[in-house]
Design a protein around this motif. Structure first.
Motif, short mmCIF file in Angstrom:
data_model
loop_
_atom_site.label_atom_id
_atom_site.label_comp_id
_atom_site.label_asym_id
_atom_site.label_seq_id
_atom_site.Cartn_x
_atom_site.Cartn_y
_atom_site.Cartn_z
N GLN A 15 -36.63 24.53 66.62
CA GLN A 15 -35.60 24.53 67.64
C GLN A 15 -36.06 23.77 68.89
OE1 GLN A 15 -34.34 28.46 68.68
NE2 GLN A 15 -32.58 27.76 69.85
N TYR A 16 -37.31 23.91 69.28
CA TYR A 16 -37.86 23.25 70.45
C TYR A 16 -39.13 22.51 70.05
CZ TYR A 16 -34.82 26.57 72.85
OH TYR A 16 -33.75 27.30 73.27
N PRO A 17 -38.99 21.38 69.33
CA PRO A 17 -40.19 20.71 68.79
C PRO A 17 -41.15 20.20 69.86
CG PRO A 17 -38.24 19.35 68.51
CD PRO A 17 -37.77 20.67 69.02
N ASP A 18 -40.64 19.90 71.05
CA ASP A 18 -41.51 19.38 72.11
C ASP A 18 -41.87 20.44 73.14
OD1 ASP A 18 -41.42 16.78 71.00
OD2 ASP A 18 -39.46 16.48 71.91
N GLY A 19 -41.52 21.70 72.88
CA GLY A 19 -41.76 22.77 73.83
C GLY A 19 -40.48 23.18 74.52
N ILE A 20 -40.57 24.18 75.37
CA ILE A 20 -39.42 24.74 76.07
C ILE A 20 -39.45 24.25 77.52
CG2 ILE A 20 -38.27 26.86 76.82
CD1 ILE A 20 -39.72 28.21 74.39
N PRO A 21 -38.54 23.34 77.88
CA PRO A 21 -38.55 22.84 79.26
C PRO A 21 -37.98 23.89 80.22
CG PRO A 21 -36.81 21.78 77.99
CD PRO A 21 -37.54 22.70 77.06
N VAL A 22 -38.66 24.06 81.34
CA VAL A 22 -38.26 25.02 82.37
C VAL A 22 -38.20 24.28 83.69
CG1 VAL A 22 -38.98 27.06 83.66
CG2 VAL A 22 -39.25 27.01 81.18
N LEU A 23 -37.09 24.42 84.40
CA LEU A 23 -36.92 23.80 85.71
C LEU A 23 -37.12 24.87 86.78
CD1 LEU A 23 -36.12 21.18 87.19
CD2 LEU A 23 -33.77 22.00 87.14
N LEU A 24 -38.03 24.61 87.72
CA LEU A 24 -38.29 25.55 88.81
C LEU A 24 -38.51 24.75 90.09
CD1 LEU A 24 -38.88 28.44 89.88
CD2 LEU A 24 -41.27 28.04 89.28
N LYS A 25 -37.63 24.96 91.04
CA LYS A 25 -37.72 24.31 92.35
C LYS A 25 -37.82 22.79 92.21
CE LYS A 25 -39.50 28.40 94.58
NZ LYS A 25 -40.50 29.00 95.44
N GLY A 26 -37.01 22.24 91.31
CA GLY A 26 -36.96 20.80 91.12
C GLY A 26 -38.04 20.21 90.25
N GLU A 27 -38.98 21.02 89.81
CA GLU A 27 -40.07 20.55 88.95
C GLU A 27 -39.85 21.07 87.53
OE1 GLU A 27 -42.63 18.54 89.93
OE2 GLU A 27 -41.74 18.47 91.94
N GLN A 28 -40.22 20.25 86.55
CA GLN A 28 -40.08 20.66 85.16
C GLN A 28 -41.45 21.04 84.59
OE1 GLN A 28 -37.59 18.43 82.43
NE2 GLN A 28 -39.08 18.73 80.82
N PHE A 29 -41.46 22.16 83.86
CA PHE A 29 -42.67 22.64 83.20
C PHE A 29 -42.35 22.81 81.73
CE2 PHE A 29 -42.69 23.97 87.57
CZ PHE A 29 -43.91 23.48 88.01
N LEU A 30 -43.32 22.51 80.88
CA LEU A 30 -43.10 22.58 79.44
C LEU A 30 -43.94 23.73 78.87
CD1 LEU A 30 -41.47 21.07 77.32
CD2 LEU A 30 -43.48 19.69 76.87
N PHE A 31 -43.24 24.76 78.40
CA PHE A 31 -43.89 25.91 77.78
C PHE A 31 -43.96 25.67 76.28
CE2 PHE A 31 -42.91 27.55 81.84
CZ PHE A 31 -43.78 28.60 82.07
N PRO A 32 -44.98 26.23 75.61
CA PRO A 32 -45.09 26.02 74.15
C PRO A 32 -43.89 26.60 73.42
CG PRO A 32 -46.62 27.71 74.87
CD PRO A 32 -46.00 27.14 76.12
N SER A 33 -43.63 26.07 72.26
CA SER A 33 -42.49 26.51 71.45
C SER A 33 -42.62 27.96 71.02
CB SER A 33 -42.34 25.63 70.22
OG SER A 33 -42.06 24.32 70.61
N GLU A 34 -43.82 28.42 70.79
CA GLU A 34 -44.06 29.82 70.43
C GLU A 34 -45.21 30.36 71.26
OE1 GLU A 34 -42.26 30.53 66.09
OE2 GLU A 34 -44.42 30.66 66.24
#
Length: 175
Positions: A15-34
């Motif tokens: 479902q999220y092959p490149d990780g889970i993108p998270v937007l916080l205060k205008g910055e994007q962070f990539l969390f692992p898929s699992e």
């Protein structure tokens, strides 16, 4: 080779092959898929002693725990709030990696940010402690599908799964 149990078949990476993108205060962070299992290690540390806290809450005198009793359990462990916050940060550091975690901290997430993000990640990761610890004899069955409770009680219940329901158009108007 055929596998009886294929743990790779339903991995979140699909479902999220490149990780889970998270937007916080205008910055994007990539969390692992699992969630790697060792990410939860900080919750089970001796310093945090969550199992001791749960033990004290469960073993109250009257068998039920009131808010004041829970507060008393926390006050008996004055380092608990700080240790818990440290454990949460350690989990995020493990999830993001050291460099990305430093970038994450640089946007100065608030406590409500941590709470909202944690709840959202739990939903995406599909982690539900209630489901993890449910009894083995819960309501799963290999038996036939159940039949409708009362098929004649409403005309909106379709006879077959997937069949169209009879309902008037909601925006129909007389011309």
């Amino acid at each position: 080779m055929s596998y009886a149990i294929n743990l790779d078949a339903q991995r979140r990476e699909v479902q999220y092959p490149d990780g889970i993108p998270v937007l916080l205060k205008g910055e994007q962070f990539l969390f692992p898929s699992e969630v790697p299992a060792d990410c939860l290690d900080p919750l089970f540390s001796d310093e945090l002693d969550l199992m001791g806290v749960l033990h004290d809450i469960v073993n109250t005198e009257n068998g039920t725990t009131t808010t004041s009793e829970m507060i008393e359990v926390i006050f008996r462990r004055p380092k608990l709030p700080g240790a818990f916050y440290g454990a949460v940060k350690d989990i995020y550091k493990e999830l993001l990696g050291e460099a990305a975690f430093q970038d994450f901290k640089a946007v100065r997430p608030s406590i409500p940010d941590y709470v909202r993000l944690t709840k959202a990640l739990i939903a995406v990761y599909g982690v539900d402690l209630g489901k993890l610890f449910r009894s083995a004899d819960s309501s799963e069955t290999d038996g036939p599908m159940s039949s409708p409770t009362s098929p004649a009680s409403t005309s909106s219940t379709p006879e077959e799964s997937g069949s169209a329901q009879d309902s008037p158009a909601s925006s129909a108007s007389a011309d």
